[in-house]
Design a protein around this motif. Sequence first.
Motif, PDB file in Angstrom:
ATOM      1  N   LEU A  74       0.812  -1.016  -0.005  1.00  0.00           N
ATOM      2  CA  LEU A  74      -0.025  -0.072   0.088  1.00  0.00           C
ATOM      3  C   LEU A  74       0.863   1.298   0.099  1.00  0.00           C
ATOM      4  N   THR A  75       1.921   1.150   0.932  1.00  0.00           N
ATOM      5  CA  THR A  75       2.807   2.463   0.820  1.00  0.00           C
ATOM      6  C   THR A  75       3.368   2.865  -0.414  1.00  0.00           C
ATOM      7  N   VAL A  76       3.652   1.951  -1.393  1.00  0.00           N
ATOM      8  CA  VAL A  76       4.371   2.282  -2.585  1.00  0.00           C
ATOM      9  C   VAL A  76       3.523   3.047  -3.692  1.00  0.00           C
ATOM     10  N   ASN A  77       2.013   2.783  -3.330  1.00  0.00           N
ATOM     11  CA  ASN A  77       1.125   3.449  -4.005  1.00  0.00           C
ATOM     12  C   ASN A  77       0.666   4.848  -3.528  1.00  0.00           C
ATOM     13  N   ILE A  78       0.787   4.936  -2.162  1.00  0.00           N
ATOM     14  CA  ILE A  78       0.557   6.029  -1.429  1.00  0.00           C
ATOM     15  C   ILE A  78       1.690   7.185  -2.152  1.00  0.00           C
ATOM     16  N   SER A  79       2.851   6.472  -2.136  1.00  0.00           N
ATOM     17  CA  SER A  79       4.136   7.304  -2.627  1.00  0.00           C
ATOM     18  C   SER A  79       3.623   7.823  -3.927  1.00  0.00           C
ATOM     19  N   ASP A  80       2.902   7.241  -4.907  1.00  0.00           N
ATOM     20  CA  ASP A  80       2.562   7.778  -6.030  1.00  0.00           C
ATOM     21  C   ASP A  80       1.646   8.878  -6.057  1.00  0.00           C
ATOM     22  N   ILE A  81       0.774   8.882  -5.033  1.00  0.00           N
ATOM     23  CA  ILE A  81      -0.178  10.008  -4.979  1.00  0.00           C
ATOM     24  C   ILE A  81       0.562  11.145  -4.159  1.00  0.00           C
ATOM     25  N   ALA A  82       1.585  11.050  -3.269  1.00  0.00           N
ATOM     26  CA  ALA A  82       2.374  11.783  -2.560  1.00  0.00           C
ATOM     27  C   ALA A  82       3.063  12.730  -3.637  1.00  0.00           C
ATOM     28  N   ALA A  83       3.532  11.864  -4.855  1.00  0.00           N
ATOM     29  CA  ALA A  83       4.406  12.531  -5.794  1.00  0.00           C
ATOM     30  C   ALA A  83       3.705  13.516  -6.492  1.00  0.00           C
ATOM     31  N   MET A  84       2.599  13.472  -6.537  1.00  0.00           N
ATOM     32  CA  MET A  84       1.610  14.713  -7.227  1.00  0.00           C
ATOM     33  C   MET A  84       1.107  15.745  -6.339  1.00  0.00           C
ATOM     34  N   GLY A  85       1.195  15.725  -5.194  1.00  0.00           N
ATOM     35  CA  GLY A  85       0.981  16.871  -4.155  1.00  0.00           C
ATOM     36  C   GLY A  85      -0.596  16.236  -3.694  1.00  0.00           C
ATOM     37  N   GLY A  86      -0.941  15.140  -3.772  1.00  0.00           N
ATOM     38  CA  GLY A  86      -2.324  14.588  -3.468  1.00  0.00           C
ATOM     39  C   GLY A  86      -2.376  13.918  -2.150  1.00  0.00           C
TER      40      GLY A  86
END
Length: 344
Positions: A74-86
């Motif tokens: 789940l963390t690696v997916n959250i990281s992608d959302i973080a990468a876009m400021g989301g």
Amino acid sequence: MANIKHLGEFGLIERFRSQLKTRSPRVIKGIGDDCAVFSSKQDTLQLISTDALVESVHFDLKTISAEQLGRKALTVNISDIAAMGGTPYLAVISLGLPQSTSTRFLDEFYSGLQSVCKDYKIELAGGDTVASPQQLFINISILGEARKDRVFTRTGARPGNQIFVTGTLADSAMGLQLLKTRKIKSVSSKHCRALIQKHLEPIPRIKESTLLAKSKLQVTSMIDLSDGLVQDLSHLCGNDKLGAELYEAKLPFSQALKNVCQQKEYDPTDWVLQGGEDYELLFTIRQEDVKKLNSLFLKADAPVSHIGEITSFPGKLVLNKINGRKKFLKASTGFNHFKRSQRS
Ligand code: ADP
Ligand code: MG
């Protein structure tokens, strides 16, 4: 030990459902119907991303626990959302399970998923469960949202923009190397443990991403580091449209990485440049915003390093070494699934 044959697909799904305790008022229908139903907020843009983890390619069940695997998936997916400021808020999961999978393994896996759901207020609202002939397969899709004018993309860096990165780099890659070789006796166990933990239990940079999104700073480009600093930096350079200068003296090394590199006579700079699975944020801002950025991160006690500058030289990635020399870097020195670079 009980395995999944006894429960069957629907028994399994019911077991998963009962383990997931995060309930968001926005999710009108979660697990149990043909689709999940949820409401989205006005004035936001929706973000969606998906990531697959395959046993033997992304993880080795001899070195990661079921709970850690649940957290990491789940963390690696959250990281992608973080990468876009989301901000992430909903996820769905598909599992391909070998017949021999034990229910204990799945209980622990879901306990890992649930703890991350709780930490980041995400509801896991559905999924799919199928048999896999041999190896475990995990795919998670995640939804997030960002304010309309605060979505940070990979494109937008301009010559003169300053390059920043959160945290320290290559700890995860070194942790993986330690797990693989198991030649860890020669190094202090405290440092080894820290590196291995960074590999097995990465932390998504949601706090830092939210800090940027809520600020008035113009973040001209951003990416999360999964394939190594140099390779991911080349994406911010439009692959070969722009260039970048990095300063070796400013690269963020942890004490643990330095210590292990010293013991093993590795060059820590090479590790930091190539890394992999860092899940740190790499971003660019305008030169005039540097001071504000530094004080924002200092106040929030969030780790960030100013490591270089975007240039107008197409495809030229240059490292300014501590000894005064310049080294030209190849963008292709990170991880690539189908090229089988330095890591497998
Ligand atoms: P369908 O046949 O319509 O695809 P399923 O029987 O596969 O539906 O799924 C029934 C419900 O269980 C759905 O809400 C689905 O999202 C959920 N689900 C299936 N597998 C999982 C899982 N591994 N974790 C969480 N929810 C799941
Ligand atoms: Mg259906």
